[in-house]
Design a protein around this motif. Structure first.
Motif, PDB file in Angstrom:
ATOM      1  N   MET A  87       0.857  -1.166   0.000  1.00  0.00           N
ATOM      2  CA  MET A  87       0.000   0.000   0.000  1.00  0.00           C
ATOM      3  C   MET A  87       0.900   1.224   0.000  1.00  0.00           C
ATOM      4  O   MET A  87       1.851   1.288   0.764  1.00  0.00           O
ATOM      5  CB  MET A  87      -0.891  -0.030   1.231  1.00  0.00           C
ATOM      6  CG  MET A  87      -1.905   1.033   1.227  1.00  0.00           C
ATOM      7  SD  MET A  87      -3.137   0.908   2.558  1.00  0.00           S
ATOM      8  CE  MET A  87      -2.748  -0.539   3.421  1.00  0.00           C
ATOM      9  N   LYS A  88       0.592   2.163  -0.875  1.00  0.00           N
ATOM     10  CA  LYS A  88       1.448   3.333  -1.018  1.00  0.00           C
ATOM     11  C   LYS A  88       0.911   4.559  -0.288  1.00  0.00           C
ATOM     12  O   LYS A  88       1.671   5.370   0.206  1.00  0.00           O
ATOM     13  CB  LYS A  88       1.633   3.657  -2.504  1.00  0.00           C
ATOM     14  CG  LYS A  88       2.416   2.589  -3.244  1.00  0.00           C
ATOM     15  CD  LYS A  88       2.704   3.007  -4.640  1.00  0.00           C
ATOM     16  CE  LYS A  88       3.781   4.052  -4.603  1.00  0.00           C
ATOM     17  NZ  LYS A  88       4.266   4.466  -5.895  1.00  0.00           N
ATOM     18  N   GLN A  89      -0.416   4.713  -0.262  1.00  0.00           N
ATOM     19  CA  GLN A  89      -0.982   5.935   0.315  1.00  0.00           C
ATOM     20  C   GLN A  89      -2.414   5.671   0.747  1.00  0.00           C
ATOM     21  O   GLN A  89      -3.114   4.864   0.145  1.00  0.00           O
ATOM     22  CB  GLN A  89      -0.948   7.048  -0.733  1.00  0.00           C
ATOM     23  CG  GLN A  89      -1.301   8.393  -0.202  1.00  0.00           C
ATOM     24  CD  GLN A  89      -1.094   9.496  -1.240  1.00  0.00           C
ATOM     25  OE1 GLN A  89      -0.812   9.229  -2.394  1.00  0.00           O
ATOM     26  NE2 GLN A  89      -1.230  10.725  -0.818  1.00  0.00           N
ATOM     27  N   ILE A  90      -2.852   6.360   1.795  1.00  0.00           N
ATOM     28  CA  ILE A  90      -4.231   6.267   2.276  1.00  0.00           C
ATOM     29  C   ILE A  90      -4.806   7.674   2.325  1.00  0.00           C
ATOM     30  O   ILE A  90      -4.160   8.602   2.815  1.00  0.00           O
ATOM     31  CB  ILE A  90      -4.286   5.637   3.676  1.00  0.00           C
ATOM     32  CG1 ILE A  90      -3.814   4.194   3.610  1.00  0.00           C
ATOM     33  CG2 ILE A  90      -5.694   5.704   4.247  1.00  0.00           C
ATOM     34  CD1 ILE A  90      -3.722   3.521   4.955  1.00  0.00           C
ATOM     35  N   LEU A  91      -6.016   7.822   1.799  1.00  0.00           N
ATOM     36  CA  LEU A  91      -6.688   9.117   1.795  1.00  0.00           C
ATOM     37  C   LEU A  91      -8.075   8.971   2.408  1.00  0.00           C
ATOM     38  O   LEU A  91      -8.757   7.980   2.155  1.00  0.00           O
ATOM     39  CB  LEU A  91      -6.840   9.625   0.353  1.00  0.00           C
ATOM     40  CG  LEU A  91      -5.540   9.753  -0.431  1.00  0.00           C
ATOM     41  CD1 LEU A  91      -5.835   9.941  -1.906  1.00  0.00           C
ATOM     42  CD2 LEU A  91      -4.730  10.908   0.105  1.00  0.00           C
ATOM     43  N   PRO A  92      -8.517   9.946   3.193  1.00  0.00           N
ATOM     44  CA  PRO A  92      -9.868   9.866   3.757  1.00  0.00           C
ATOM     45  C   PRO A  92     -10.927  10.037   2.665  1.00  0.00           C
ATOM     46  O   PRO A  92     -10.686  10.665   1.640  1.00  0.00           O
ATOM     47  CB  PRO A  92      -9.907  11.026   4.749  1.00  0.00           C
ATOM     48  CG  PRO A  92      -8.867  11.983   4.256  1.00  0.00           C
ATOM     49  CD  PRO A  92      -7.813  11.157   3.578  1.00  0.00           C
ATOM     50  N   VAL A  93     -12.078   9.457   2.913  1.00  0.00           N
ATOM     51  CA  VAL A  93     -13.203   9.569   1.981  1.00  0.00           C
ATOM     52  C   VAL A  93     -14.010  10.807   2.331  1.00  0.00           C
ATOM     53  O   VAL A  93     -14.315  11.051   3.493  1.00  0.00           O
ATOM     54  CB  VAL A  93     -14.104   8.318   2.070  1.00  0.00           C
ATOM     55  CG1 VAL A  93     -15.399   8.517   1.309  1.00  0.00           C
ATOM     56  CG2 VAL A  93     -13.367   7.108   1.551  1.00  0.00           C
TER      57      VAL A  93
END
Length: 92
Positions: free
Chosen positions: A1-7
């Motif tokens: 996993m490279k990046q997590i963004l909020p929805v």
């Protein structure tokens, strides 16, 4: 996993079958590197923190839709209404 963004908004991932869809609320977007490319997937609340779940985030997802939470029950009871979202079902 490279990046997590909020929805932002009310997004759901659609899994299951065309006749028996399941809508799961997406709580964040994850940029995941696969063997061939990078894809953005929606991750539901119950799978936050499950490291081994990354493969599951990519499987059997017909698509992602943005609808008010109060429409989810209606869409599962009337799956023909999901046709407007141009989902890609595994059985198609």
């Amino acid at each position: 996993m490279k990046q997590i963004l909020p929805v932002s908004g009310s997004w759901f991932r659609v899994i299951g079958t065309k006749d028996s869809p399941v809508l799961e609320k997406v709580v964040f977007w994850a940029l995941v590197k696969t063997e061939d490319t990078e894809v953005i997937v929606g991750v539901p609340r119950e799978e936050i923190g499950v490291i081994g779940a990354v493969d599951g985030w990519l499987e059997d997802v017909a698509g992602y839709i943005e609808v008010p939470a109060e429409q989810v029950e209606r869409l599962t009871e009337h799956p023909e209404e999901l046709a407007q979202f141009e989902l890609v079902w595994a059985e198609d």
